[in-house]
Structure formats: structure tokens, C-alpha cells
Design a protein around this motif. Structure first.
Motif, PDB file in Angstrom:
ATOM      1  N   TYR A 149     -14.649   3.276  -4.213  1.00  0.00           N
ATOM      2  CA  TYR A 149     -13.767   2.770  -3.154  1.00  0.00           C
ATOM      3  C   TYR A 149     -13.392   3.852  -2.155  1.00  0.00           C
ATOM      4  O   TYR A 149     -12.622   3.612  -1.236  1.00  0.00           O
ATOM      5  CB  TYR A 149     -12.491   2.162  -3.760  1.00  0.00           C
ATOM      6  N   GLY A 193      -9.970  14.380  -0.542  1.00  0.00           N
ATOM      7  CA  GLY A 193     -10.788  15.115  -1.465  1.00  0.00           C
ATOM      8  C   GLY A 193      -9.997  15.527  -2.715  1.00  0.00           C
ATOM      9  O   GLY A 193      -8.948  14.994  -2.982  1.00  0.00           O
ATOM     10  N   SER A 207      -4.844  10.413 -10.786  1.00  0.00           N
ATOM     11  CA  SER A 207      -5.513   9.125 -10.624  1.00  0.00           C
ATOM     12  C   SER A 207      -6.375   8.812 -11.835  1.00  0.00           C
ATOM     13  O   SER A 207      -7.149   9.663 -12.282  1.00  0.00           O
ATOM     14  CB  SER A 207      -6.384   9.155  -9.365  1.00  0.00           C
ATOM     15  N   MET A 235      -7.721  -0.540  -0.456  1.00  0.00           N
ATOM     16  CA  MET A 235      -7.632  -0.621   1.011  1.00  0.00           C
ATOM     17  C   MET A 235      -9.002  -0.367   1.652  1.00  0.00           C
ATOM     18  O   MET A 235      -9.861   0.282   1.043  1.00  0.00           O
ATOM     19  CB  MET A 235      -6.643   0.436   1.520  1.00  0.00           C
TER      20      MET A 235
HETATM   21  N1  SAM Z   1      -8.896  13.203  -5.393  1.00  0.00           N
HETATM   22  C1  SAM Z   1      -7.517  12.995  -5.612  1.00  0.00           C
HETATM   23  C2  SAM Z   1      -7.272  11.739  -6.433  1.00  0.00           C
HETATM   24  O1  SAM Z   1      -8.178  10.945  -6.580  1.00  0.00           O
HETATM   25  O2  SAM Z   1      -6.146  11.578  -6.887  1.00  0.00           O
HETATM   26  C3  SAM Z   1      -6.685  12.953  -4.342  1.00  0.00           C
HETATM   27  C4  SAM Z   1      -7.273  12.240  -3.171  1.00  0.00           C
HETATM   28  S1  SAM Z   1      -7.480  10.476  -3.381  1.00  0.00           S
HETATM   29  C5  SAM Z   1      -8.105  10.041  -1.809  1.00  0.00           C
HETATM   30  C6  SAM Z   1      -5.782   9.946  -3.380  1.00  0.00           C
HETATM   31  C7  SAM Z   1      -5.522   8.562  -3.905  1.00  0.00           C
HETATM   32  O3  SAM Z   1      -6.111   7.629  -3.015  1.00  0.00           O
HETATM   33  C8  SAM Z   1      -6.105   8.286  -5.278  1.00  0.00           C
HETATM   34  O4  SAM Z   1      -5.095   7.813  -6.134  1.00  0.00           O
HETATM   35  C9  SAM Z   1      -7.131   7.214  -5.021  1.00  0.00           C
HETATM   36  O5  SAM Z   1      -7.233   6.316  -6.100  1.00  0.00           O
HETATM   37  C10 SAM Z   1      -6.596   6.542  -3.785  1.00  0.00           C
HETATM   38  N2  SAM Z   1      -7.618   5.846  -2.999  1.00  0.00           N
HETATM   39  C11 SAM Z   1      -8.789   6.314  -2.560  1.00  0.00           C
HETATM   40  N3  SAM Z   1      -9.467   5.381  -1.868  1.00  0.00           N
HETATM   41  C12 SAM Z   1      -8.691   4.259  -1.881  1.00  0.00           C
HETATM   42  C13 SAM Z   1      -8.830   2.951  -1.346  1.00  0.00           C
HETATM   43  N4  SAM Z   1      -9.906   2.574  -0.658  1.00  0.00           N
HETATM   44  N5  SAM Z   1      -7.820   2.067  -1.535  1.00  0.00           N
HETATM   45  C14 SAM Z   1      -6.712   2.428  -2.245  1.00  0.00           C
HETATM   46  N6  SAM Z   1      -6.520   3.655  -2.753  1.00  0.00           N
HETATM   47  C15 SAM Z   1      -7.492   4.565  -2.598  1.00  0.00           C
END
Ligand code: SAM
Ligand code: SF4
Length: 338
Positions: free
Chosen positions: A32, A73, A127, A198
């Protein structure tokens, strides 16, 4: 636009929270968030140095930002992440010392946690979308569940509280694990927070019908526990409920971040700094405010603060995901900083 005082937008929202993306690189490839292959990485030369990050953070703290959340990231992939935490944790806003939080996939957390805490880290979100090894490998395209579990165990054993675990709920992928994930969080002294998926994946594959909604999450949890709303949400993205029933200790809670079906834009107090120096006033912004020329030219701190203020002043009332005219941002979540 005010040129002093708190960071205010035209809708009266005061901004207190700056999300800082330390890198767009990651040790996982969650479906995602990132495509399996062919990621266009940010140019190395554009990645902010630690001095540049601290300079922006100092300007933000002076203008009333009280929380920095480090993300990516994967923030722990940045070599000098402990130094970044240490330098940010020393900053002060007019309201007092700032807090430094982090969102991480947990993979290398176990070996780094003591140093991060020593440097002044105050809160962690980790996460985890599934407790099943085969599913984890399919969902993240890496067989690293054991490393994440080690990171969560280390965090649970540390004194860092509140500890939060983030789960993106997905139909037919992990929606049969919601009760198990909450129980796992409770067993580790943590709060599970479900996030509605999202449209922020770099592959642009988001499909509304695959998203599990807030109401569906609550219905699933309601089969096991009685849920009592926790009042006083403020600007927090998560709605929270106290859990009553099997295995729920006194004060056990769960959260849901319903960005799609129940947006909380009216109370949003966040802005974002990407790893390549772009300020974004919303996850879904299609316009960015470039700090690089100010940081790398001879601009004064007043100019840096002016870019911050202009970015916030331009913030729209809401993200419009649900409008037919909605346009997904070009950057994926890994390059925005979630
Ligand atoms: N890599 C780290 C992590 O995964 O926790 C930090 C960055 S990640 C982008 C931050 C949060 O955004 C994570 O909890 C991830 O599950 C969530 N996330 C990433 N893409 C998403 C999406 N398309 N919709 C909802 N949450 C999302
Ligand atoms: Fe990496 Fe976090 Fe994106 Fe997963 S959600 S690919 S761990 S940045």
C-alpha cells in the motif's frame, strides 16, 4: 499572513506538529506504500543534511511547533538517526521543551532502542499489519516478521509510553486478524491503531473497495469487547475507545484513524518536511514549498520561517479524497513521510 506568533492557517488551525521524513528508502516494500521494483529514489544530493533539518526544526520550534515525528521511508535506515534525535530533543518552543517521536517498521529497532532513548526519543509508533509470517512476507515483500516482533518486544520492555502499534486494515488480507492484533498490542502494553488505507501508494493501485472502513473495524472489535468512546481527541488523528471485556486490562484502548470515511481535517495541526526539503501542508498536497534554495543559499532564518508560514497559510480546509476531482499526489507515502 501573520509574520510572528503561532503557525496559523486561514481556517484558524494552529500548527504544533512537524513530521520530518529522514529518508525515502525502506527495508520493506509494503504493497500500500511502495511498488516492488522501479522505485524512483530521491536524488542523494537533494537529501537534507542533519544541520539543514535542525535549522528548519529550530525555526518551527521558535514558531510554536512542540512535536517532531521522525518518519520516512524507514527513519532508522538513516545512518545518523541517533544524532538527529539528540539534536532535535534539545530544541525548545515558547511552550517548553519539544517532544521527539518516531514511526518505524521496527526492523532494526531492537539494537538501536537504548541509544535512541538515551538521545531523547520520547514516543514510538511501530507498524505491524499481520502476525502471520507468510502474510507478512507477501504484504511487505520481505520475510522480516521476526525482526519486527523483536523490535516490538524491546519497545514493550523499555519505559517508552504511550507505545502505539499501527495497522493498515485491508479486505481479504488481514481483516480476519483485527481482534488478534489488538490482543497482541494489549499483551505488549501498547495501543493498536487501525488506519484506513489511503490513496498514497507509489504504484497508484488504491481501490476503495479493498479498504476496510472505520465502521467495519468497530463492528469486528465489537464482537469481542464493549467499546466506550474516549472523549477529548483534540487534534489527534485517531479516535479512541476504551475496551471492556476479555483480556482487556483497566485502561486498555484501541484507536482508529479514519482518514477516508471520517476525515479529521478540521482539527489538523500537522505539516510535513520531506527528506528532500519540501514542505507539505497536507499528506494529499499536490503543491510543495521548496526549502532547499533558502537552506543552501545565503537566506536568513527569517526567510526559512517565512516559507513555513506561507506553506501553512496556503492550507486547504480538507483533503477532498471523497471528491470526484481528487488527484492522488505524485509522491508515494514513503517519499512524503507518513
Ligand atoms: N516505515 C515506517 C513505518 O512503516 O512505520 C514509517 C513510514 S510509513 C510511510 C508510516 C505509516 O504510514 C505506517 O504506519 C504505514 O502503515 C502507513 N501507511 C503507508 N502507506 C499507507 C497508505 N496508503 N494508507 C494508510 N497508511 C499508510
Ligand atoms: Fe516502508 Fe513504512 Fe512504506 Fe512499509 S509503510 S514500505 S515500512 S515506509
Amino acid at each position: 499572513m501573520p509574520d510572528s506568533g503561532p503557525l496559523l492557517d486561514t481556517h484558524g488551525r494552529v500548527h504544533r506538529d512537524l513530521r520530518i521524513s529522514l529518508t525515502d528508502r525502506c527495508s520493506l516494500r509494503c504493497t500500500y506504500c511502495m511498488p516492488e521494483q522501479g522505485v524512483e529514489w530521491l536524488a542523494k544530493s537533494s537529501i537534507l543534511s542533519t544541520d539543514e533539518i535542525v535549522r528548519v526544526a529550530q525555526a518551527a520550534a521558535d514558531a510554536g511547533i512542540t512535536t517532531f515525528r521522525l518518519t520516512g521511508g524507514e527513519p532508522l535506515l538513516r545512518r545518523d538517526v541517533v544524532d538527529v534525535v539528540r539534536r532535535l530533543a534539545r530544541l525548545k518552543s515558547p511552550d517548553g521543551p519539544v517532544q521527539v517521536a518516531m514511526t518505524t517498521n521496527g526492523i532494526v529497532l531492537a539494537s538501536m532502542l537504548d541509544d535512541l532513548i538515551d538521545a531523547g526519543l520520547s514516543r514510538l509508533n511501530i507498524s505491524i499489519d499481520t502476525l502471520r509470517r507468510d502474510r507478512f512476507a507477501a504484504l511487505t515483500r520481505r520475510d522480516r516478521l521476526d525482526d519486527v516482533l523483536a523490535g516490538i518486544t524491546a519497545a514493550a520492555e523499555s519505559g517508552l509510553r504511550p507505545l502505539k502499534l499501527n495497522t493498515v486494515a485491508m479486505r481479504g488480507v488481514n481483516d480476519d486478524e483485527m481482534v488478534d492484533l489488538v490482543r497482541f498490542a494489549l499483551d505488549h502494553g501498547a495501543e493498536l491503531r487501525f488506519i484506513e488505507q489511503m490513496p498514497l501508494d507509489a504504484g497508484h493501485t488504491w481501490d476503495r473497495s479493498a479498504m476496510v472502513t472505520r465502521d467495519e473495524i468497530l463492528a469486528a472489535l465489537g464482537t469481542r469487547w464493549r467499546l466506550e468512546p474516549v472523549p477529548g481527541r483534540g487534534g489527534a488523528p485517531a479516535e479512541r475507545w476504551r475496551l471492556h471485556g476479555p483480556g482487556a486490562h483497566e485502561g486498555a484502548t484501541v484507536g482508529v484513524i479514519a482518514s477516508v470515511t471520517a476525515p479529521f481535517c478540521g482539527a489538523c495541526d500537522r505539516l510535513r518536511l520531506t527528506a528532500d526539503g519540501q514542505l507539505r501542508n497536507c499528506l494529499f498536497s499536490t503543491h510543495e514549498f521548496d526549502l532547499l534554495p533558502s537552506l543552501r543559499g545565503d537566506a536568513s532564518d527569517v526567510v526559512v520561517e517565512d516559507v513555513l508560514r506561507r506553506c501553512i497559510w496556503a492550507k486547504l480546509p480538507g483533503h477532498a479524497i471523497n471528491d470526484p476531482s481528487f488527484l492522488q499526489p505524485d509522491r508515494g507515502m514513503n517519499a512524503i513521510g507518513g
